[in-house]
Design a protein around this motif. Structure first.
Motif, PDB file in Angstrom:
ATOM      1  N   GLU A   1       0.829  -1.213   0.000  1.00  0.00           N
ATOM      2  CA  GLU A   1       0.000   0.000   0.000  1.00  0.00           C
ATOM      3  C   GLU A   1       0.860   1.259   0.000  1.00  0.00           C
ATOM      4  O   GLU A   1       0.622   2.193  -0.773  1.00  0.00           O
ATOM      5  N   LEU A   2       1.871   1.284   0.871  1.00  0.00           N
ATOM      6  CA  LEU A   2       2.705   2.480   0.971  1.00  0.00           C
ATOM      7  C   LEU A   2       3.592   2.664  -0.255  1.00  0.00           C
ATOM      8  O   LEU A   2       3.860   3.795  -0.660  1.00  0.00           O
ATOM      9  N   ALA A   3       4.056   1.564  -0.852  1.00  0.00           N
ATOM     10  CA  ALA A   3       4.891   1.673  -2.053  1.00  0.00           C
ATOM     11  C   ALA A   3       4.101   2.258  -3.213  1.00  0.00           C
ATOM     12  O   ALA A   3       4.644   3.006  -4.039  1.00  0.00           O
ATOM     13  N   GLY A   4       2.806   1.922  -3.299  1.00  0.00           N
ATOM     14  CA  GLY A   4       1.973   2.482  -4.354  1.00  0.00           C
ATOM     15  C   GLY A   4       1.571   3.916  -4.091  1.00  0.00           C
ATOM     16  O   GLY A   4       1.273   4.673  -5.014  1.00  0.00           O
ATOM     17  N   THR A   5       1.571   4.312  -2.803  1.00  0.00           N
ATOM     18  CA  THR A   5       1.177   5.667  -2.427  1.00  0.00           C
ATOM     19  C   THR A   5       2.367   6.622  -2.419  1.00  0.00           C
ATOM     20  O   THR A   5       2.255   7.782  -2.825  1.00  0.00           O
ATOM     21  N   ILE A   6       3.512   6.116  -1.929  1.00  0.00           N
ATOM     22  CA  ILE A   6       4.727   6.937  -1.824  1.00  0.00           C
ATOM     23  C   ILE A   6       5.855   6.198  -2.565  1.00  0.00           C
ATOM     24  O   ILE A   6       6.725   5.589  -1.939  1.00  0.00           O
ATOM     25  N   PRO A   7       5.864   6.207  -3.891  1.00  0.00           N
ATOM     26  CA  PRO A   7       6.829   5.418  -4.668  1.00  0.00           C
ATOM     27  C   PRO A   7       8.210   6.074  -4.746  1.00  0.00           C
ATOM     28  O   PRO A   7       8.598   6.643  -5.765  1.00  0.00           O
ATOM     29  N   VAL A   8       8.956   6.005  -3.648  1.00  0.00           N
ATOM     30  CA  VAL A   8      10.272   6.636  -3.598  1.00  0.00           C
ATOM     31  C   VAL A   8      11.304   5.617  -3.149  1.00  0.00           C
ATOM     32  O   VAL A   8      10.981   4.503  -2.735  1.00  0.00           O
ATOM     33  N   ALA A   9      12.587   6.009  -3.203  1.00  0.00           N
ATOM     34  CA  ALA A   9      13.673   5.076  -2.965  1.00  0.00           C
ATOM     35  C   ALA A   9      13.881   4.725  -1.502  1.00  0.00           C
ATOM     36  O   ALA A   9      14.496   3.723  -1.187  1.00  0.00           O
ATOM     37  N   GLY A  10      13.363   5.527  -0.587  1.00  0.00           N
ATOM     38  CA  GLY A  10      13.679   5.342   0.818  1.00  0.00           C
ATOM     39  C   GLY A  10      12.975   4.200   1.508  1.00  0.00           C
ATOM     40  O   GLY A  10      13.235   3.932   2.679  1.00  0.00           O
ATOM     41  N   SER A  11      12.040   3.529   0.831  1.00  0.00           N
ATOM     42  CA  SER A  11      11.328   2.404   1.422  1.00  0.00           C
ATOM     43  C   SER A  11      10.681   2.829   2.738  1.00  0.00           C
ATOM     44  O   SER A  11      10.106   3.912   2.830  1.00  0.00           O
TER      45      SER A  11
END
Length: 488
Positions: free
Chosen positions: A103-113
């Motif tokens: 869910e978070l990867a699709g919402t905040i797609p950035v390198a910091g995981s």
């Protein structure tokens, strides 16, 4: 569940000034700012070149192989035949956290995981703690996997040319050696691939992933011929405590499924592909782990597992009575474990890239090379650190230290997904955790439970690591954070 056609993020926002030490420690970076800055570094930007296939292979490459090829020999003596149940428990723990990651990867797609997810939801101090745990997760696991690679390299050399690397040069101090040269070599080889570029590294990883899957399927096909049902008669000889202890160690096997989330700034369609890659890779890895563990224990009595980092190759030789198959598996394992080193090292460099961009670690980690579009200095520094660590510290200590750092970071991700649902309910999400907040709560609970199953020594190491991280944060990151100037 997937939510197709989600609109893009809105324009960037500015974080409100924070007053007082407590408020500054809780300062959050707006999601829009995180996304807008995606890919940007010192002197250039990362190149978006990775699709769903490459992202899935990165996750599988970072995950598959570590537990089966390396840690299985250490876990079986703790749980007996019930090690298969330990894999399932570790897999469930990973699954609950994977849903939150998706869910978070699709919402905040950035390198910091999970570092970036915590920064957007729980504030800078928690984000730093999470990022510091990720350094433990990725950096130390590179070293741990590299140690196992050396064991299989020796198996391969013994089966092909009849020689092995002397113990003084193939084992760290405390394990009968002086310096683990093979572990250093594989880290340096991975470094060379990463310096060539993300797309080139992804191609090499894909080939290695295919080899490792083929190797595990081959092991099952041959190992099942030596299967003895009597090996499962005393299924749980050390009780549930043994199962949970082995599960905590084997959680190390699942570290890496979140690697796709570290590629968020180099993915072509990050919001769509990252959640799919994370879930798909975890399903494939868990199925293979349970199958191979079941065959391995069925083919060899659990009491005969003796902390070997090359257990599968030994089983192949014992079942067939020939050295050829064990040697072939060792060859595949050398390639397979190298892919874990490659992809996990990649993840570590991208997490430090994000932390550097936010000002919490030195700027050198976010400098982008103009030709390869990669953080070259970052890659060199991290690789040398991990290589020296792999050459000097035994596997068991590295694996447990990695597990506790990962479990803590995963616990925070499960909290972050609930917090973001409450604080930003209208944000577009390409994937939603089903039954939230129940699923995130289960993920959090499983992580804490498995952390409690680790040894006191591991907790002491974790405490020291966190203390060092806090000293670094208050001595450097607190004042140099990019959010700090707005508070003067």
């Amino acid at each position: 569940m997937l939510d197709q056609g989600a609109p893009p993020h809105s324009s960037s926002q500015t974080a409100p000034p924070a007053r007082g030490v407590g408020a500054r420690l809780m300062r959050r970076k707006p999601v829009e700012n995180l996304v807008e800055e995606g890919g940007q570094g010192e002197g250039g930007s990362l190149r978006r070149s990775l699709g769903l296939w490459q992202l899935t292979m990165i996750s599988i490459g970072a995950t598959l192989g570590t537990g089966i090829f390396v840690v299985l020999g250490e876990a079986v003596p703790k749980a007996g035949p019930a090690v298969t149940l330990s894999f399932v428990i570790a897999g469930l723990t990973a699954l609950f956290s994977a849903l939150s990651y998706a869910e978070l990867a699709g919402t905040i797609p950035v390198a910091g995981s999970s570092y970036s997810y915590a920064y957007a939801t729980m504030g800078e101090l928690i984000a730093w703690i999470c990022g510091w745990c990720l350094v433990l997760e990725y950096g130390v696991s590179v070293a741990a996997v590299a140690v196992g690679w050396g064991e299989y390299l020796n198996e391969l050399l013994d089966g092909t040319i009849g020689v092995t690397i002397p113990a003084a040069l193939s084992a760290p101090p405390g394990d009968g050696g002086v310096f683990n040269l093979p572990a250093l070599i594989v880290v340096l080889l991975a470094m060379a691939f990463l310096l060539g570029g993300a797309k080139e590294s992804a191609r090499a990883n894909t080939v290695m992933v295919i080899v490792k899957i083929a190797a595990l399927v081959m092991f099952c096909a041959i190992g099942v011929q030596g299967f003895r049902s009597g090996n499962y008669e005393n299924f749980m000889p050390l009780g549930m405590a043994g199962v949970s202890a082995a599960g905590a160690t084997l959680f190390f096997s699942y570290i890496g499924f979140d690697a796709a989330s570290t590629a968020g700034e180099e993915a072509k369609n990050a919001q769509r592909d990252l959640p799919r890659a994370i879930m798909l890779s975890l399903v494939i890895v868990t199925a293979l782990y349970v199958l191979v563990a079941a065959v391995a224990v069925g083919a060899k009595p659990w009491k005969n597992f003796t902390d070997s980092e090359a257990a599968l190759a030994q089983i192949m030789r014992e079942v067939t009575g020939q050295t050829f198959w064990g040697t072939l598996l060792a060859f595949c394992a050398v390639i397979a474990i190298a892919s874990v080193v490659l992809t996990v090292l990649y993840g570590q460099t991208r997490i430090l890239f994000a932390m550097s961009r936010d000002g919490l670690v030195p700027k050198v980690f976010s400098k982008v090379h103009p030709k390869t579009k990669t953080p070259r200095a970052n890659t060199l520094i991290v690789s040398l650190f991990c290589g020296v660590l792999a050459a000097a510290i035994p596997l068991g200590q590295l694996a447990d230290a990695t597990s506790i750092g990962t479990l803590f970071a995963f616990a925070l991700v499960n909290v972050a997904v609930v917090v973001l649902r409450r604080t930003r309910p209208d944000m577009p999400r390409t994937f939603r955790v089903p039954l939230s907040p129940v699923m995130p709560a289960l993920g959090f609970g499983f992580c804490i439970w498995m952390m409690g199953s680790l040894s006191a020594v591991t907790w002491v190491v974790f405490g020291v690591w966190m203390a060092v991280g806090l000293v670094f944060y208050f001595g450097y990151g607190y004042r140099r954070s990019r959010l700090a100037p707005s508070e003067k």
